[in-house]
Design a protein around this motif. Sequence first.
Motif, short mmCIF file in Angstrom:
data_model
loop_
_atom_site.label_atom_id
_atom_site.label_comp_id
_atom_site.label_asym_id
_atom_site.label_seq_id
_atom_site.Cartn_x
_atom_site.Cartn_y
_atom_site.Cartn_z
N GLY A 85 -7.27 9.42 -18.74
CA GLY A 85 -7.37 8.21 -17.92
C GLY A 85 -6.45 7.11 -18.42
O GLY A 85 -5.76 6.45 -17.64
N PHE A 86 -6.43 6.91 -19.73
CA PHE A 86 -5.54 5.89 -20.29
C PHE A 86 -4.08 6.27 -20.08
O PHE A 86 -3.26 5.42 -19.73
CB PHE A 86 -5.83 5.67 -21.79
CG PHE A 86 -6.94 4.70 -22.03
CD1 PHE A 86 -6.75 3.34 -21.85
CD2 PHE A 86 -8.18 5.14 -22.43
CE1 PHE A 86 -7.77 2.43 -22.06
CE2 PHE A 86 -9.22 4.25 -22.65
CZ PHE A 86 -9.01 2.89 -22.47
N LEU A 87 -3.74 7.53 -20.30
CA LEU A 87 -2.35 7.97 -20.08
C LEU A 87 -1.94 7.80 -18.62
O LEU A 87 -0.84 7.33 -18.32
CB LEU A 87 -2.17 9.42 -20.52
CG LEU A 87 -2.14 9.68 -22.01
CD1 LEU A 87 -2.08 11.18 -22.29
CD2 LEU A 87 -0.96 8.97 -22.65
N SER A 88 -2.82 8.19 -17.71
CA SER A 88 -2.54 8.05 -16.29
C SER A 88 -2.32 6.59 -15.92
O SER A 88 -1.37 6.25 -15.19
CB SER A 88 -3.69 8.64 -15.47
OG SER A 88 -3.52 8.38 -14.10
N GLY A 89 -3.18 5.71 -16.41
CA GLY A 89 -3.03 4.29 -16.13
C GLY A 89 -1.75 3.72 -16.72
O GLY A 89 -1.07 2.91 -16.09
N ALA A 90 -1.41 4.16 -17.92
CA ALA A 90 -0.19 3.67 -18.56
C ALA A 90 1.06 4.15 -17.81
O ALA A 90 1.98 3.37 -17.57
CB ALA A 90 -0.14 4.13 -20.02
N ILE A 91 1.08 5.41 -17.43
CA ILE A 91 2.23 5.97 -16.72
C ILE A 91 2.41 5.29 -15.36
O ILE A 91 3.52 5.00 -14.93
CB ILE A 91 2.09 7.50 -16.56
CG1 ILE A 91 2.23 8.16 -17.93
CG2 ILE A 91 3.10 8.06 -15.57
CD1 ILE A 91 1.83 9.63 -17.96
N ALA A 92 1.30 5.01 -14.67
CA ALA A 92 1.36 4.38 -13.35
C ALA A 92 1.52 2.86 -13.43
O ALA A 92 1.65 2.21 -12.40
CB ALA A 92 0.10 4.72 -12.55
N ARG A 94 -0.77 0.72 -14.39
CA ARG A 94 -2.02 0.06 -13.97
C ARG A 94 -2.99 -0.13 -15.12
O ARG A 94 -4.16 -0.36 -14.91
CB ARG A 94 -2.70 0.90 -12.88
CG ARG A 94 -1.97 0.95 -11.58
CD ARG A 94 -2.83 1.53 -10.47
NE ARG A 94 -3.56 2.70 -10.84
CZ ARG A 94 -3.21 3.95 -10.53
NH1 ARG A 94 -2.12 4.17 -9.84
NH2 ARG A 94 -3.94 4.96 -10.88
N LEU A 95 -2.51 -0.05 -16.34
CA LEU A 95 -3.39 -0.18 -17.50
C LEU A 95 -3.56 -1.66 -17.83
O LEU A 95 -2.78 -2.26 -18.55
CB LEU A 95 -2.80 0.59 -18.69
CG LEU A 95 -3.71 0.81 -19.87
CD1 LEU A 95 -4.95 1.59 -19.45
CD2 LEU A 95 -3.00 1.54 -20.97
N LYS A 96 -4.57 -2.26 -17.23
CA LYS A 96 -4.86 -3.67 -17.42
C LYS A 96 -6.37 -3.83 -17.60
O LYS A 96 -7.15 -3.05 -17.08
CB LYS A 96 -4.43 -4.47 -16.19
CG LYS A 96 -2.95 -4.42 -15.90
CD LYS A 96 -2.66 -5.12 -14.58
CE LYS A 96 -1.22 -5.03 -14.22
NZ LYS A 96 -0.80 -3.78 -13.65
N PHE A 97 -6.77 -4.86 -18.32
CA PHE A 97 -8.18 -5.16 -18.46
C PHE A 97 -8.57 -6.14 -17.36
O PHE A 97 -8.19 -7.31 -17.41
CB PHE A 97 -8.50 -5.75 -19.84
CG PHE A 97 -8.40 -4.74 -20.94
CD1 PHE A 97 -9.41 -3.81 -21.13
CD2 PHE A 97 -7.29 -4.70 -21.77
CE1 PHE A 97 -9.32 -2.87 -22.13
CE2 PHE A 97 -7.20 -3.76 -22.77
CZ PHE A 97 -8.21 -2.85 -22.96
N LYS A 98 -9.26 -5.64 -16.34
CA LYS A 98 -9.73 -6.50 -15.27
C LYS A 98 -10.96 -5.87 -14.65
O LYS A 98 -11.21 -4.67 -14.80
CB LYS A 98 -8.64 -6.76 -14.23
CG LYS A 98 -8.28 -5.58 -13.37
CD LYS A 98 -7.20 -6.00 -12.39
CE LYS A 98 -7.37 -5.28 -11.08
NZ LYS A 98 -6.47 -5.72 -10.07
N VAL A 99 -11.72 -6.68 -13.96
CA VAL A 99 -12.93 -6.22 -13.31
C VAL A 99 -12.65 -6.14 -11.82
O VAL A 99 -12.33 -7.14 -11.19
CB VAL A 99 -14.11 -7.18 -13.59
CG1 VAL A 99 -15.36 -6.73 -12.85
CG2 VAL A 99 -14.37 -7.29 -15.07
N GLU A 100 -12.73 -4.93 -11.25
CA GLU A 100 -12.55 -4.74 -9.81
C GLU A 100 -13.84 -5.17 -9.11
O GLU A 100 -14.91 -4.65 -9.41
CB GLU A 100 -12.26 -3.28 -9.49
CG GLU A 100 -10.96 -2.76 -10.05
CD GLU A 100 -9.74 -3.23 -9.28
OE1 GLU A 100 -9.89 -3.76 -8.16
OE2 GLU A 100 -8.63 -3.08 -9.83
N LYS A 101 -13.73 -6.14 -8.18
CA LYS A 101 -14.93 -6.65 -7.54
C LYS A 101 -14.55 -7.38 -6.27
O LYS A 101 -13.39 -7.67 -6.01
CB LYS A 101 -15.67 -7.60 -8.47
CG LYS A 101 -14.85 -8.84 -8.82
CD LYS A 101 -15.61 -9.77 -9.71
CE LYS A 101 -14.83 -11.02 -9.98
NZ LYS A 101 -14.50 -11.82 -8.82
N SER A 102 -15.55 -7.71 -5.50
CA SER A 102 -15.39 -8.56 -4.33
C SER A 102 -15.17 -9.99 -4.80
O SER A 102 -15.72 -10.40 -5.82
CB SER A 102 -16.66 -8.50 -3.47
OG SER A 102 -16.68 -9.55 -2.54
#
Length: 170
Positions: A85-92, A94-102
Motif C-alpha cells: 500500500g505504501f509503495l503503491s501510494g508512493a509510486i502514484a 498519493r502518499l500524503k497524510f490526510k483524512v478523506e471525509k465530507s
Amino acid sequence: MKQMKYMNPYLGGVLLGLVLVAAFWVSGRGLGASGAPKSAIVAAVKTVAPAHAENASFYKEYLATHPKPLKEWLIFQMLGVIVGGFLSGAIAGRLKFKVEKSPKITNKTRLIFAVLGGVFFGFGSQLGRGCTSGSALTGMAVLSLSGFLSMAAIFGTAFALAYFARKLWI
C-alpha cells in the motif's frame, strides 16, 4: 483542484484475482486478514503476561496449534499489504497524510466513525470466522456457499446501513 488518477477497477479486480490464485499456489491457502491481529495479540500477551497466556483457555488453545504466532502466514500477508500500500501510494504520488471525509464533518468525527467501523468489522469477522477477503473472496473463489452468503451479507448490510451513514460522506 487536480483530479487524481486511479487504477481501472476492472483491471484491479483481475489483478486481485491473480493475487488470490498466487496465494493458493504459494501457500496452499487463499487470502485473509482477520487472523493477523489475533496472532499479534496472542504473541503480545505471551510476551507481556506469559502466566496468563498459559492459564487462559483461549491463549492456551491458540498456542497449542500456533506455537509461534508471529511466524503465521497471515502476519507476513498483512506486512505485504502494508508495504504494498505504501509503495503503491508512493509510486502514484498519493502518499500524503490526510483524512478523506465530507466537508460537512470534522476530522475527529471521521476518525471516530472509522475506528468504530473497524472495530465492528473486526468483531464481526471473528464471529463470522473470516473477513471480506478470507470468508467472502476466498470462499467465493472455491465456490463455497458460505463465501457467497458472506459477500451478500457484507454488501447487504452496507447497503441497508448506508442511508444512516450518508451524512458522513455527502
